[in-house]
Motif scaffolding. Structure first.
Motif, PDB file in Angstrom:
ATOM      1  N   GLU A 147       0.813  -1.221   0.000  1.00 16.19           N
ATOM      2  CA  GLU A 147       0.000   0.000   0.000  1.00 16.19           C
ATOM      3  C   GLU A 147       0.844   1.268   0.000  1.00 16.19           C
ATOM      4  O   GLU A 147       0.302   2.366  -0.139  1.00 16.19           O
ATOM      5  N   ILE A 148       2.159   1.112   0.125  1.00 14.05           N
ATOM      6  CA  ILE A 148       3.028   2.290   0.084  1.00 14.05           C
ATOM      7  C   ILE A 148       2.849   3.050  -1.221  1.00 14.05           C
ATOM      8  O   ILE A 148       3.082   4.268  -1.290  1.00 14.05           O
ATOM      9  N   GLU A 149       2.418   2.360  -2.265  1.00  8.53           N
ATOM     10  CA  GLU A 149       2.233   2.996  -3.568  1.00  8.53           C
ATOM     11  C   GLU A 149       1.128   4.045  -3.555  1.00  8.53           C
ATOM     12  O   GLU A 149       1.031   4.859  -4.482  1.00  8.53           O
ATOM     13  N   ASN A 150       0.296   4.050  -2.515  1.00  2.48           N
ATOM     14  CA  ASN A 150      -0.776   5.041  -2.415  1.00  2.48           C
ATOM     15  C   ASN A 150      -0.243   6.439  -2.104  1.00  2.48           C
ATOM     16  O   ASN A 150      -0.937   7.432  -2.343  1.00  2.48           O
ATOM     17  N   LEU A 151       0.987   6.520  -1.596  1.00  4.90           N
ATOM     18  CA  LEU A 151       1.555   7.820  -1.221  1.00  4.90           C
ATOM     19  C   LEU A 151       2.186   8.479  -2.454  1.00  4.90           C
ATOM     20  O   LEU A 151       3.402   8.659  -2.542  1.00  4.90           O
ATOM     21  N   THR A 152       1.369   8.849  -3.383  1.00  4.80           N
ATOM     22  CA  THR A 152       1.845   9.316  -4.686  1.00  4.80           C
ATOM     23  C   THR A 152       2.507  10.694  -4.647  1.00  4.80           C
ATOM     24  O   THR A 152       3.088  11.115  -5.648  1.00  4.80           O
ATOM     25  N   SER A 153       2.422  11.393  -3.513  1.00  6.85           N
ATOM     26  CA  SER A 153       3.087  12.697  -3.388  1.00  6.85           C
ATOM     27  C   SER A 153       4.433  12.592  -2.676  1.00  6.85           C
ATOM     28  O   SER A 153       5.135  13.590  -2.510  1.00  6.85           O
ATOM     29  N   LEU A 154       4.802  11.386  -2.282  1.00  4.81           N
ATOM     30  CA  LEU A 154       5.983  11.190  -1.445  1.00  4.81           C
ATOM     31  C   LEU A 154       7.271  11.555  -2.184  1.00  4.81           C
ATOM     32  O   LEU A 154       7.498  11.134  -3.321  1.00  4.81           O
ATOM     33  N   GLU A 155       8.103  12.344  -1.509  1.00  8.84           N
ATOM     34  CA  GLU A 155       9.406  12.734  -2.049  1.00  8.84           C
ATOM     35  C   GLU A 155      10.552  12.116  -1.252  1.00  8.84           C
ATOM     36  O   GLU A 155      11.625  11.865  -1.801  1.00  8.84           O
ATOM     37  N   LEU A 156      10.336  11.870   0.038  1.00  8.43           N
ATOM     38  CA  LEU A 156      11.358  11.266   0.887  1.00  8.43           C
ATOM     39  C   LEU A 156      10.747  10.117   1.675  1.00  8.43           C
ATOM     40  O   LEU A 156       9.712  10.283   2.325  1.00  8.43           O
ATOM     41  N   LEU A 157      11.405   8.960   1.610  1.00 10.66           N
ATOM     42  CA  LEU A 157      10.991   7.802   2.391  1.00 10.66           C
ATOM     43  C   LEU A 157      12.203   7.308   3.169  1.00 10.66           C
ATOM     44  O   LEU A 157      13.184   6.829   2.587  1.00 10.66           O
ATOM     45  N   TYR A 158      12.151   7.454   4.493  1.00 12.88           N
ATOM     46  CA  TYR A 158      13.269   7.074   5.361  1.00 12.88           C
ATOM     47  C   TYR A 158      12.847   5.883   6.211  1.00 12.88           C
ATOM     48  O   TYR A 158      11.998   6.003   7.094  1.00 12.88           O
ATOM     49  N   LEU A 159      13.467   4.720   5.920  1.00 16.84           N
ATOM     50  CA  LEU A 159      13.154   3.498   6.655  1.00 16.84           C
ATOM     51  C   LEU A 159      14.425   2.819   7.153  1.00 16.84           C
ATOM     52  O   LEU A 159      14.467   1.606   7.340  1.00 16.84           O
ATOM     53  N   GLY A 160      15.478   3.598   7.359  1.00 13.59           N
ATOM     54  CA  GLY A 160      16.742   3.030   7.812  1.00 13.59           C
ATOM     55  C   GLY A 160      16.661   2.509   9.231  1.00 13.59           C
ATOM     56  O   GLY A 160      15.841   2.942  10.047  1.00 13.59           O
ATOM     57  N   GLY A 161      17.527   1.522   9.548  1.00 13.92           N
ATOM     58  CA  GLY A 161      17.610   1.016  10.911  1.00 13.92           C
ATOM     59  C   GLY A 161      16.441   0.167  11.324  1.00 13.92           C
ATOM     60  O   GLY A 161      15.966   0.261  12.462  1.00 13.92           O
ATOM     61  N   ASN A 162      15.972  -0.698  10.404  1.00 17.69           N
ATOM     62  CA  ASN A 162      14.880  -1.614  10.711  1.00 17.69           C
ATOM     63  C   ASN A 162      15.311  -3.050  10.426  1.00 17.69           C
ATOM     64  O   ASN A 162      16.509  -3.350  10.390  1.00 17.69           O
ATOM     65  N   LEU A 163      14.345  -3.930  10.218  1.00 19.30           N
ATOM     66  CA  LEU A 163      14.618  -5.349   9.947  1.00 19.30           C
ATOM     67  C   LEU A 163      14.046  -5.761   8.594  1.00 19.30           C
ATOM     68  O   LEU A 163      13.706  -6.923   8.374  1.00 19.30           O
ATOM     69  N   ILE A 164      13.948  -4.816   7.673  1.00 11.47           N
ATOM     70  CA  ILE A 164      13.331  -5.052   6.370  1.00 11.47           C
ATOM     71  C   ILE A 164      14.210  -5.990   5.539  1.00 11.47           C
ATOM     72  O   ILE A 164      15.425  -5.820   5.464  1.00 11.47           O
ATOM     73  N   THR A 165      13.573  -6.989   4.902  1.00 12.65           N
ATOM     74  CA  THR A 165      14.320  -7.979   4.123  1.00 12.65           C
ATOM     75  C   THR A 165      14.139  -7.810   2.619  1.00 12.65           C
ATOM     76  O   THR A 165      14.913  -8.376   1.845  1.00 12.65           O
ATOM     77  N   ALA A 166      13.131  -7.070   2.192  1.00 12.34           N
ATOM     78  CA  ALA A 166      12.870  -6.956   0.752  1.00 12.34           C
ATOM     79  C   ALA A 166      12.253  -5.606   0.431  1.00 12.34           C
ATOM     80  O   ALA A 166      11.604  -4.978   1.275  1.00 12.34           O
ATOM     81  N   ILE A 167      12.474  -5.157  -0.808  1.00  5.38           N
ATOM     82  CA  ILE A 167      11.874  -3.924  -1.306  1.00  5.38           C
ATOM     83  C   ILE A 167      10.756  -4.305  -2.262  1.00  5.38           C
ATOM     84  O   ILE A 167      11.016  -4.899  -3.313  1.00  5.38           O
ATOM     85  N   PRO A 168       9.503  -4.019  -1.945  1.00  7.11           N
ATOM     86  CA  PRO A 168       8.422  -4.386  -2.863  1.00  7.11           C
ATOM     87  C   PRO A 168       8.467  -3.561  -4.134  1.00  7.11           C
ATOM     88  O   PRO A 168       8.886  -2.398  -4.128  1.00  7.11           O
ATOM     89  N   ALA A 169       8.041  -4.167  -5.225  1.00  2.65           N
ATOM     90  CA  ALA A 169       8.058  -3.473  -6.517  1.00  2.65           C
ATOM     91  C   ALA A 169       7.161  -2.245  -6.505  1.00  2.65           C
ATOM     92  O   ALA A 169       7.361  -1.317  -7.296  1.00  2.65           O
ATOM     93  N   GLU A 170       6.196  -2.214  -5.597  1.00  2.00           N
ATOM     94  CA  GLU A 170       5.259  -1.093  -5.542  1.00  2.00           C
ATOM     95  C   GLU A 170       5.939   0.227  -5.189  1.00  2.00           C
ATOM     96  O   GLU A 170       5.389   1.302  -5.459  1.00  2.00           O
ATOM     97  N   VAL A 171       7.114   0.160  -4.586  1.00  2.00           N
ATOM     98  CA  VAL A 171       7.849   1.401  -4.293  1.00  2.00           C
ATOM     99  C   VAL A 171       8.121   2.167  -5.585  1.00  2.00           C
ATOM    100  O   VAL A 171       8.188   3.401  -5.599  1.00  2.00           O
TER     101      VAL A 171
END
Length: 352
Positions: A147-171
């Motif tokens: 659902e991150i793809e819904n943020l169509t105005s997004l210019e900066l996405l900061y998700l550093g320092g987590n446990l994320i294993t994959a980047i979804p294509a929706e980005v």
């Protein structure tokens, strides 16, 4: 204690009545007129366990900073702040159940939830269609919702320092995304779909588990900075930058080959003849040397027509070949390219 009001500008002697910094003892004592004039309210570092109800009577509030408290929940009254554009709630104790259902109805443009206890990005956040900056670093996120793809105005996405294993294509469906920070996670690959991020200028992927990059990344023509340090991809590069001195056998073979000393099958044993046939010519155009088993592994940044700079591994015959005046075959061309291509088009890969 009295509210703290910041000066509007240096030397003008006028108080900026739109900005108000309060502590927990004064938030309930602000006059209605002062509340009406306040556009920015700072309640950080107040050891708040919950937000005072009076906060939600600042109806013209555009910025609310509630960082560095002990908050575990943001109550549903926050939806009453219809003019709120920036909410900074970093370094609290917020988790997946802390945001109200109506949180997505806010007209936020900047949201900072870093330094909390989220294990998932709340779906309420993905309904903030006006959001330009989203920071949820230093939490416990394991994934990025589609659902991150819904943020169509997004210019900066900061998700550093987590446990994320994959980047979804929706980005890749975020047309205005310019800064994507995914450092210090557990990401193993980069989806080739990211090539659709035509506005991307900075991609931070350091300290992950990347072993390769998709070739499609060269299509990110606006990308100016790519951070890769601390990945197996780069660690392998660095570890291989070693040089073992050549053996006496190799030194003799190099002398024969580099000086074109003639020899015939009747002069040497068959195993030495075979060895001499294994000679590799040094790719440095200013060096006539060869190598057999021992070589210098050297990283060279190569500029792809001014679009992107990537590290390539070059195998050279000796450490002297790595000097600035005599590098690999592309050294001369690169120096010319770098002087002719505008600096703002030359991009870099950060390895350390």
């Amino acid at each position: 204690m009295e509210p703290h009001e910041a000066a509007a500008g240096p030397g003008d002697g006028v108080l900026d009545l739109s900005r108000l910094s309060l502590n927990n003892l004064t938030v309930d004592t602000v006059s209605e007129e002062r509340k009406r004039d306040t556009r920015q309210l700072y309640l950080n570092y107040n050891r708040l366990a919950s937000l005072p109800v009076s906060v939600f009577s600042f109806h013209n509030l555009e910025l609310l900073d509630i960082s560095n408290n002990g908050l575990t929940v943001i109550c549903e009254d926050v939806a009453r702040l219809g003019k709120l554009r920036t909410l900074v709630a970093k370094n609290n104790r917020l988790d997946d159940l802390s945001l109200p259902k109506e949180f997505g109805s806010l007209r936020l443009e900047v949201l900072n939830l870093s330094g909390n206890r989220f294990e998932e990005i709340p779906l309420q956040c993905t309904k903030l269609r006006r959001l330009r900056s989203l920071s949820i670093g230093g939490n416990r996120l394991k994934s990025i919702p589609t659902e991150i793809e819904n943020l169509t105005s997004l210019e900066l996405l900061y998700l550093g320092g987590n446990l994320i294993t994959a980047i979804p294509a929706e980005v890749a469906n975020l047309p205005y995304l310019s800064y994507l920070v995914l450092c210090d996670n557990r990401i193993q690959s980069v989806p080739p779909q990211l090539t659709r991020l035509h506005s991307l200028r900075s991609l931070s992927l350091h300290n992950n588990l990347l072993t390769y990059l998709p070739r499609e990344i060269l299509s990110l023509v606006q990308l100016q900075e790519l951070s890769l340090r601390g990945n197996p991809l780069v660690v392998r590069f660095v570890k291989e930058m070693t040089y073992d001195p050549p053996s006496l056998l190799e030194l003799a073979g190099r002398t024969i080959k580099s000086r074109n000393i003639p020899y015939f099958p009747c002069d040497l044993p068959s195993h030495l003849l075979h060895y001499l046939d294994l000679a590799s010519k040094c790719p440095n155009p200013k060096c006539a040397g060869v190598y057999f088993d021992s070589c210098v592994r050297h990283i060279k940044f190569v500029d792809f027509c001014g679009k992107y700079r990537l590290p390539l591994m070059h195998y050279l015959c000796s450490p002297e070949c790595t000097s600035p005046c005599s590098s690999n075959p592309q050294s001369d061309a690169e120096s010319e390219d770098e002087s002719s291509v505008p600096a703002d088009r030359l991009q870099r890969v950060l390895l350390g």
